[in-house]
Enzyme design. Structure first.
Site, PDB file in Angstrom:
ATOM      1  N   ASN A   1       1.595  -4.069  -6.239  1.00 24.26           N
ATOM      2  CA  ASN A   1       2.052  -3.534  -5.068  1.00 24.26           C
ATOM      3  C   ASN A   1       2.508  -4.608  -3.994  1.00 24.26           C
ATOM      4  O   ASN A   1       3.259  -4.227  -3.114  1.00 24.26           O
ATOM      5  CB  ASN A   1       0.924  -2.676  -4.610  1.00 24.26           C
ATOM      6  CG  ASN A   1      -0.235  -3.302  -4.234  1.00 24.26           C
ATOM      7  OD1 ASN A   1      -0.859  -3.770  -5.143  1.00 24.26           O
ATOM      8  ND2 ASN A   1      -0.744  -3.572  -2.950  1.00 24.26           N
TER       9      ASN A   1
ATOM     10  N   GLN B   1       2.784   2.390  -8.289  1.00 21.60           N
ATOM     11  CA  GLN B   1       4.097   1.616  -7.771  1.00 21.60           C
ATOM     12  C   GLN B   1       5.286   1.733  -8.867  1.00 21.60           C
ATOM     13  O   GLN B   1       6.337   1.169  -8.832  1.00 21.60           O
ATOM     14  CB  GLN B   1       4.016   0.070  -7.386  1.00 21.60           C
ATOM     15  CG  GLN B   1       3.215   0.046  -6.002  1.00 21.60           C
ATOM     16  CD  GLN B   1       3.755   0.354  -4.680  1.00 21.60           C
ATOM     17  OE1 GLN B   1       5.097   0.664  -4.926  1.00 21.60           O
ATOM     18  NE2 GLN B   1       3.452   0.583  -3.670  1.00 21.60           N
TER      19      GLN B   1
ATOM     20  N   CYS C   1      -4.680  -7.107   4.490  1.00 25.81           N
ATOM     21  CA  CYS C   1      -5.471  -7.083   5.692  1.00 25.81           C
ATOM     22  C   CYS C   1      -5.724  -5.913   6.476  1.00 25.81           C
ATOM     23  O   CYS C   1      -4.840  -5.226   6.503  1.00 25.81           O
ATOM     24  CB  CYS C   1      -5.284  -8.377   6.520  1.00 25.81           C
ATOM     25  SG  CYS C   1      -3.472  -8.276   6.848  1.00 25.81           S
TER      26      CYS C   1
ATOM     27  N   GLY D   1       2.311  10.834  -4.856  1.00 28.88           N
ATOM     28  CA  GLY D   1       3.401  11.446  -4.244  1.00 28.88           C
ATOM     29  C   GLY D   1       4.123  10.669  -3.192  1.00 28.88           C
ATOM     30  O   GLY D   1       5.424  10.558  -3.103  1.00 28.88           O
ATOM     31  N   HIS D   2       3.647  10.165  -2.057  1.00 28.66           N
ATOM     32  CA  HIS D   2       4.113   9.750  -1.094  1.00 28.66           C
ATOM     33  C   HIS D   2       4.846   8.422  -1.392  1.00 28.66           C
ATOM     34  O   HIS D   2       5.762   7.948  -0.540  1.00 28.66           O
ATOM     35  CB  HIS D   2       3.427   9.600   0.134  1.00 28.66           C
ATOM     36  CG  HIS D   2       2.540   8.553  -0.024  1.00 28.66           C
ATOM     37  ND1 HIS D   2       2.465   7.360   0.853  1.00 28.66           N
ATOM     38  CD2 HIS D   2       1.151   8.378  -0.518  1.00 28.66           C
ATOM     39  CE1 HIS D   2       1.439   6.694   0.657  1.00 28.66           C
ATOM     40  NE2 HIS D   2       0.665   7.161  -0.087  1.00 28.66           N
TER      41      HIS D   2
ATOM     42  N   THR E   1      -9.664  24.168  -3.616  1.00 26.30           N
ATOM     43  CA  THR E   1      -8.233  25.193  -3.469  1.00 26.30           C
ATOM     44  C   THR E   1      -7.144  24.101  -3.627  1.00 26.30           C
ATOM     45  O   THR E   1      -6.996  23.155  -2.763  1.00 26.30           O
ATOM     46  CB  THR E   1      -8.198  25.876  -2.223  1.00 26.30           C
ATOM     47  OG1 THR E   1      -9.326  26.760  -2.221  1.00 26.30           O
ATOM     48  CG2 THR E   1      -6.894  26.720  -2.298  1.00 26.30           C
TER      49      THR E   1
END
Length: 383
Positions: free
Chosen positions: A150, A180, A329, A201-202, A238
């Site tokens: 990443n 990634q 960091c 997902g984001h 749920t």
């Protein structure tokens, strides 16, 4: 004007994902466990997303379980996988450059008495397969190696690593963090030899709080969240139907234009590397060619005033360019990036590294603006 080049941190939710999420939130909002029409509609959203993702990975829908994102997925994979195998051994293999959501669960297991081998990398951030081979013991039960780093975009030889591990002992669980990688490259876990794969997902224009874990059929993982037995007992609670629906749309969009998107991002990456490499005192970390992921460029900058946070603030405030620090960091507990240390980056540059990361929505014009900003800024900061 704002130029957003921090897509490895998060991406804008796509219009398609947002529209389906809105429908699931405002119109078909029933609990998918409810035995009525609106509940069945909730189940349909989940079923469709599961089938979309299974189609992309060329696996069975029952091998896909939805989570709240990468951190939960990695914790489930690591803790659940190790617990399932602990009677057969106590040795885990990972790398020094994993994301915190992999390293911290493993360190927690280490405190419980599990033995851990942390593999190093070469100057490009790539593991040595011979080191992996030598690390495997009769007690080894779990291996976790990320597919794309990443911070610098290093690609790991996952298929070759899987072959080495499975040849030594086919019962060892092989997990890869694909957070990634998914949406940036073709992924077929059965072809690669992967047992468990995690995705968020984001990172692909889906909503925050969404993700999934692929668990190969017949591979046992101990659930970490217990309750009503949702997700076939693997992840109770749920289901977040709108997020799952949006994730399915984002995945479908990413893979419907995969080749086109990769070509565009590699072109932007090549131009950024070319542009910033021409600036005195600036160097690029990792592979400069397409042996790296298409969407990440790590840049180190020599100078007395070029600490990452200073550069981030200056790029944002003076040029409208948003990037991130190359070192992992936080405001409360600063820490030097293990990835940058692993590639042998000189000590003076460890806190002088920033990351540019793109998505298909970025333009070459934005890359030119970013190059122009850095070309103007760096000479002012190296005094």
């Amino acid at each position: 004007m704002m130029i957003y080049l921090d897509n490895s941190a998060t991406t804008r939710c796509s219009d398609g994902a947002f529209e389906l999420m809105k429908e699931a939130l405002l119109e078909n909002y029933g609990n998918p466990s409810s035995l009525h029409k609106m509940g069945y509609k909730g189940k349909d959203y989940i079923k469709e997303s599961r089938e979309i993702i299974a189609g992309i990975l060329k696996c069975q829908p029952k091998e896909i379980y939805f989570t709240s994102g990468g951190t939960e997925g990695n914790n489930l994979a690591i803790k659940g996988g190790v617990q399932a195998k602990k009677r057969l051994g106590n040795h885990i293999i990972t790398t020094k450059i994993e994301h915190a959501s992999v390293l911290n669960p493993i360190k927690a297991l280490e405190k419980e008495g599990f033995e851990v081998t942390y593999l190093g990398t070469d100057e490009y951030g790539v593991i040595d397969l011979e080191e992996l081979k030598a690390a495997i013991k009769p007690e080894t039960i779990f291996v976790s190696i990320m597919m794309v780093n990443n911070e610098i975009g290093a690609l790991q030889p996952i298929e070759e690593a899987c072959k080495i591990v499975k040849k030594a002992n086919p019962d060892i669980i092989f997990h890869t963090d694909c957070i990634q990688a998914f949406g940036k490259m073709s992924l077929v876990p059965k072809k690669l030899g992967i047992d468990i794969l995690t995705v968020s997902g984001h990172k692909i224009h889906g909503p925050k709080g969404s993700g999934f874990i692929y668990i190969k059929d017949k591979v046992r993982v101990v659930p970490q969240i217990l309750g009503g037995g949702h997700e076939n007992g693997m992840r109770s609670g749920t289901e977040n139907v709108p997020a799952i629906a949006g994730l399915g749309v984002a995945a479908q969009e990413a893979y419907s234009k995969l080749d086109e998107n990769r070509k565009h991002m590699y072109a932007m990456r090549a131009r950024l590397i070319e542009g910033v490499s021409a600036i005195d005192g600036v160097s690029v970390n990792g592979h400069l060619d397409e042996n790296s992921a298409p969407h990440i460029v790590s840049v180190s900058i020599k100078g007395n005033r070029t600490r990452a946070q200073v550069m981030l603030n200056a790029l944002q405030d003076n040029y409208g360019v948003l990037v991130s620090a190359g070192s992992a960091c936080s405001s409360n507990k600063p820490a030097i990036s293990e990835t940058l240390k692993s590639i042998g980056l000189e000590k003076d540059l460890l806190e002088r590294t920033i990351r540019f990361s793109f998505c298909p929505e970025n333009t070459m014009e934005e890359i030119e603006e970013a190059i122009s900003a850095l070309t103007d800024l760096v000479p002012k900061m190296v005094l």
